[in-house]
Design an enzyme around this catalytic site. Structure first.
Site, PDB file in Angstrom:
ATOM      1  N   GLY A  27      34.519  37.145  38.641  1.00 23.79           N
ATOM      2  CA  GLY A  27      35.194  38.164  37.830  1.00 23.79           C
ATOM      3  C   GLY A  27      34.467  39.488  37.715  1.00 23.79           C
ATOM      4  O   GLY A  27      34.736  40.262  36.789  1.00 23.79           O
ATOM      5  N   LYS A  51      44.598  32.381  45.601  1.00 27.48           N
ATOM      6  CA  LYS A  51      45.879  31.719  45.873  1.00 27.48           C
ATOM      7  C   LYS A  51      46.938  32.752  46.248  1.00 27.48           C
ATOM      8  O   LYS A  51      46.842  33.908  45.840  1.00 27.48           O
ATOM      9  CB  LYS A  51      46.347  30.964  44.621  1.00 27.48           C
ATOM     10  CG  LYS A  51      45.370  29.929  44.126  1.00 27.48           C
ATOM     11  CD  LYS A  51      45.406  28.730  45.009  1.00 27.48           C
ATOM     12  CE  LYS A  51      44.411  27.675  44.558  1.00 27.48           C
ATOM     13  NZ  LYS A  51      44.323  26.563  45.487  1.00 27.48           N
ATOM     14  N   ASN A 103      45.370  44.019  45.437  1.00 23.63           N
ATOM     15  CA  ASN A 103      44.296  43.053  45.698  1.00 23.63           C
ATOM     16  C   ASN A 103      43.092  43.812  46.236  1.00 23.63           C
ATOM     17  O   ASN A 103      43.247  44.832  46.911  1.00 23.63           O
ATOM     18  CB  ASN A 103      44.767  42.045  46.747  1.00 23.63           C
ATOM     19  CG  ASN A 103      43.685  41.031  47.103  1.00 23.63           C
ATOM     20  OD1 ASN A 103      43.045  40.446  46.220  1.00 23.63           O
ATOM     21  ND2 ASN A 103      43.463  40.805  48.391  1.00 23.63           N
ATOM     22  N   HIS A 159      39.801  43.327  48.750  1.00 19.50           N
ATOM     23  CA  HIS A 159      39.316  42.461  49.832  1.00 19.50           C
ATOM     24  C   HIS A 159      37.982  43.026  50.343  1.00 19.50           C
ATOM     25  O   HIS A 159      37.860  44.241  50.519  1.00 19.50           O
ATOM     26  CB  HIS A 159      40.348  42.431  50.962  1.00 19.50           C
ATOM     27  CG  HIS A 159      39.965  41.500  52.067  1.00 19.50           C
ATOM     28  ND1 HIS A 159      40.118  40.133  51.962  1.00 19.50           N
ATOM     29  CD2 HIS A 159      39.403  41.725  53.277  1.00 19.50           C
ATOM     30  CE1 HIS A 159      39.681  39.563  53.072  1.00 19.50           C
ATOM     31  NE2 HIS A 159      39.242  40.509  53.882  1.00 19.50           N
TER      32      HIS A 159
END
Ligand code: GRF
Length: 199
Positions: free
Chosen positions: A11, A90, A106, A108
């Site tokens: 996190g 997920k 997201n 990455h």
């Protein structure tokens, strides 16, 4: 703008956004943390921040369609405007994707479209970068769709790959940039410098 997080692990990217909201660099409010891992650092951080959190996973919802609805409903319940996947391992289901389409980002740890896709997560990404002989790596923030790491790229930051790098040393260098990139990309979205597609 209310930001809802999905996170599976430590996190630290989520924390960088929470801190940027607290310092008012980001004019946004972290509204909920959803984790598929009840033991995750992300849930610990949510507790420390007095933020609402939910453990939603195949343990709490064995049927993937029910899990998808539960994730969507939790995001809706906390009035999420923008969803940030911060180390979420997920795929999202169709209900969540359609309710928040174009409003899910997201982060990455590589320069997509290279070194992304199924199985490309965590230290595996950095091992693959080193094995390829690439002289550069970095971080990418992109919009999320139904496939791993395939939505349109919104922003990237680059780092050099050094001759004596290990996967771990490269991961550390990239992670520093991830924290900066995620906050600056969200700032761009909030200030209208980065335009998200219409729902
Ligand atoms: C980061 O490297 C992120 O790019 C990837 O998963 C990792 C999560 O790290 N998707 P953290 O949980 O934010 O510390």
């Amino acid at each position: 703008m209310n930001i809802g997080f999905l996170a599976s692990g430590r996190g630290s990217n989520m924390q960088s956004v929470i801190d940027a909201c607290a310092s008012e660099r980001l004019h946004a409010r972290p509204c909920v943390v959803i984790s598929n891992n009840s033991q995750s650092g992300a849930i610990e951080r949510a507790k420390n921040e007095n933020m609402p959190y939910r453990h939603l996973s195949s343990v709490t919802h064995p049927d993937p369609a029910h899990l998808d609805c539960a994730i969507r409903d939790a995001l809706v319940q906390y009035q999420t405007d923008l969803v940030v996947l911060a180390g979420y391992m997920k795929k999202l289901g169709p209900q969540t994707l359609s309710r928040f389409g174009g409003r899910i980002v997201n982060i990455h740890p590589a320069l997509l479209p290279n070194f992304g896709g199924a199985g490309m997560y965590g230290i595996r990404v950095h091992r693959a970068v080193l094995a390829s002989g690439a002289t550069e790596s970095g971080a990418t923030v992109h919009l999320v769709n139904a496939e791993y790491d395939q939505g349109p790229v919104l922003a990237q930051r680059r780092v050099p790959v050094l001759p004596d790098d290990s996967p771990e040393s490269l991961a550390r260098r990239v992670l520093e940039q991830e924290h900066l990139l995620l906050v600056e990309t969200l700032e761009g979205i909030i200030r209208g410098r980065i335009i998200l597609p219409k729902p």
